[in-house]
Design an enzyme around this catalytic site. Sequence first.
Site, PDB file in Angstrom:
ATOM      1  N   SER A 146       0.846  -1.187   0.000  1.00 30.05           N
ATOM      2  CA  SER A 146       0.000   0.000   0.000  1.00 30.05           C
ATOM      3  C   SER A 146       0.881   1.235   0.000  1.00 30.05           C
ATOM      4  O   SER A 146       2.037   1.192   0.441  1.00 30.05           O
ATOM      5  CB  SER A 146      -0.895   0.014   1.246  1.00 30.05           C
ATOM      6  N   TYR A 159      -2.480  -0.485  10.375  1.00 27.00           N
ATOM      7  CA  TYR A 159      -2.388  -0.864   8.963  1.00 27.00           C
ATOM      8  C   TYR A 159      -1.076  -0.373   8.361  1.00 27.00           C
ATOM      9  O   TYR A 159      -0.357  -1.120   7.686  1.00 27.00           O
ATOM     10  CB  TYR A 159      -3.578  -0.286   8.201  1.00 27.00           C
TER      11      TYR A 159
END
Length: 254
Positions: A146, A159
């Site tokens: 990501s 995250y």
Amino acid sequence: MRLPRTPSFRLDGRTALVTGASSGIGLGCAAALAQAGAHVVCAARGAGRLQEVVDALREDGCSAEAQVLDVSSPEVLDAVFSERAAFDIVVNSAGLARHAPALQTSAADYDAVMATNLRAAHFLSAAAARAMIAAGKPGSIIHISSQMGHVGGIERTVYAASKHGLEGMVKSMAIEWGQHGIRINTLCPTFIRTPLAAQTLENPERSAWIEDKIKLGRVGEIEDIMGGVVFLASDAASMVTGTALLIDGGWTAD
């Protein structure tokens, strides 16, 4: 004069495993590799949706099969890789997000995100590389990371931590496995319009913040990641390992 020739982006004759292939980015990766000529083993925990994906790929003229797989179990991973010939390509798109402010993050949510995004990624990579080394063949391992593996974000502490850890893990594995011809990289998208991102994108305040950060002025679509995964899997990326391909619309350019 003999002109150099562009290495092929085709994947004919190669076998790929794609985890998280039943929806979203994983589905896009499976379709991209299959359309480039690979035989794709589509893996996920749920059999029903997975078979629908395989059926759709076959109807599109692609070669695919389903593999029910829980990536959280190293023993299951070892069994899957020992039962098959070594894959040429492994794409790990299985991921988990439980967003909350840092002060409100529970230990259970922290452990769940790390178990899927980092622990499972480690043991999947190891199982894939072990099989490639035993077969004496090169290969490409690709993790869907990501942009949050390179920056921070609101309510994204855990995250982002998992993805930053993934980026470091991949660099270290690239150093260890390069001598075997095994390449390992990450593909780092911005917000992609998937079911997983729907809740965030449906929030007008968050959506405005996202579009302001993305320099190209739009949220990503699944098609935006498909060329990148084919590139990293193919001979066109034969000198690319231990790195991140950012598909973030310029988010991290600041």
